[in-house]
Design a protein around this motif. Sequence first.
Motif, PDB file in Angstrom:
ATOM      1  N   LYS A  25       0.834  -1.203   0.000  1.00 49.48           N
ATOM      2  CA  LYS A  25       0.000   0.000   0.000  1.00 49.48           C
ATOM      3  C   LYS A  25       0.867   1.250   0.000  1.00 49.48           C
ATOM      4  O   LYS A  25       0.563   2.233  -0.679  1.00 49.48           O
ATOM      5  CB  LYS A  25      -0.912  -0.003   1.227  1.00 49.48           C
ATOM      6  N   LEU A  29       0.879   4.304  -2.759  1.00 53.37           N
ATOM      7  CA  LEU A  29       0.728   5.712  -2.392  1.00 53.37           C
ATOM      8  C   LEU A  29       1.889   6.548  -2.926  1.00 53.37           C
ATOM      9  O   LEU A  29       1.688   7.673  -3.392  1.00 53.37           O
ATOM     10  CB  LEU A  29       0.632   5.848  -0.873  1.00 53.37           C
ATOM     11  N   CYS A  33       1.753   9.678  -5.946  1.00 56.75           N
ATOM     12  CA  CYS A  33       2.188  11.050  -5.684  1.00 56.75           C
ATOM     13  C   CYS A  33       3.253  11.528  -6.669  1.00 56.75           C
ATOM     14  O   CYS A  33       3.639  12.706  -6.624  1.00 56.75           O
ATOM     15  CB  CYS A  33       2.732  11.155  -4.259  1.00 56.75           C
ATOM     16  N   VAL A 291      -6.849   7.134  -2.426  1.00 54.70           N
ATOM     17  CA  VAL A 291      -5.795   8.036  -2.861  1.00 54.70           C
ATOM     18  C   VAL A 291      -6.419   9.299  -3.423  1.00 54.70           C
ATOM     19  O   VAL A 291      -7.329   9.256  -4.261  1.00 54.70           O
ATOM     20  CB  VAL A 291      -4.927   7.346  -3.934  1.00 54.70           C
TER      21      VAL A 291
END
Length: 333
Positions: A25, A29, A33, A291
């Motif tokens: 996870k 993430l 980004c 997200v």
Amino acid sequence: QAQLLGVLLAAASNFLISASLNIQKCAHLRLACQAEPKPYYRSKLWWCGITLLGLGEVGNFTAYGFAPITLVAPLGCVSVIGSAFISVLFLKKSMRAADILGGTLTVTGTYLLVTFTPNVPQELTARRVQNYLVSWPFLVYSILEMIIFCILLYFYKRRAVKHIMVLLMMVALLASLTVIAVKAVASMITLSAKGKMQLTYPVFYIMIVLMATSCAFQVKFLNQAMHVYEATAVVPINFVFFTTSAIISGVIFYQEFQSAALLSMFMFLFGCLLSFLGVFVIARNKREEHVQIPFIDCGHIPGQKLTGRIQPDSQSSCYGTLNNEDDSVKSQS
């Protein structure tokens, strides 16, 4: 000593599984980004999580060769506790009072499970597995299980009933066959490694086929449940159903409570209840985190006071543009 080794293997393996899921996870993430996101399978962090997941599953498989099903299956709660606390440390989630309470209940229940689990010193040879397969308690159990599964499958396929209980009950029924087969295969491999060859018996390969088939359909229905419902609802219910079906299959097929005292059985079941309650407390009111989609920054517009950040609505017909009915924008114009 063998049972203690199985306990340590199961606990460490479930902790590795929880760590691997959080690492995966974290990798997703980080990729989300980035200015130019790359595929997740090109991330070294994601592959690190997959490697830990593989090691955890291998360790869990090996644990069935040393400890009874009724002990290894409930230790899956270690992954729930580990995931809750690892996410606080590495994913910077907030620690809730429910996490501490649920962790305390689960640890207490695990201690009771390990302390009062039935002692099964017998060697699980291929001939013994064959005798268990044709025993009348297992034949009755398997017939009842097939009838219940066919009824649930009828409602799932013909009536399009996709309630979470229907899906996870089918997963649990398949899981009972999976743990029976995993226990038999792992035990026969362990005995073969000690010098008592068991891999030449046909029942070994029958159990491998049963393990692979039941596991594949189990994953199918579990993925369907995860697609329809949130993980916070699926995980605790699936843990309770899976553990209950595994304990029942261990009691009926491998007769693991045959010589257990009444007090030991009561304390064992009480430990299971505490573990179930702890998992539900940890998962209760825990919302899924999604997200964030990167916003569009308009920056500084000369001569304008409107310098806010505008997030276009993907559901709107004017996606990517300003809404004509926005009075505040009109007044600024």
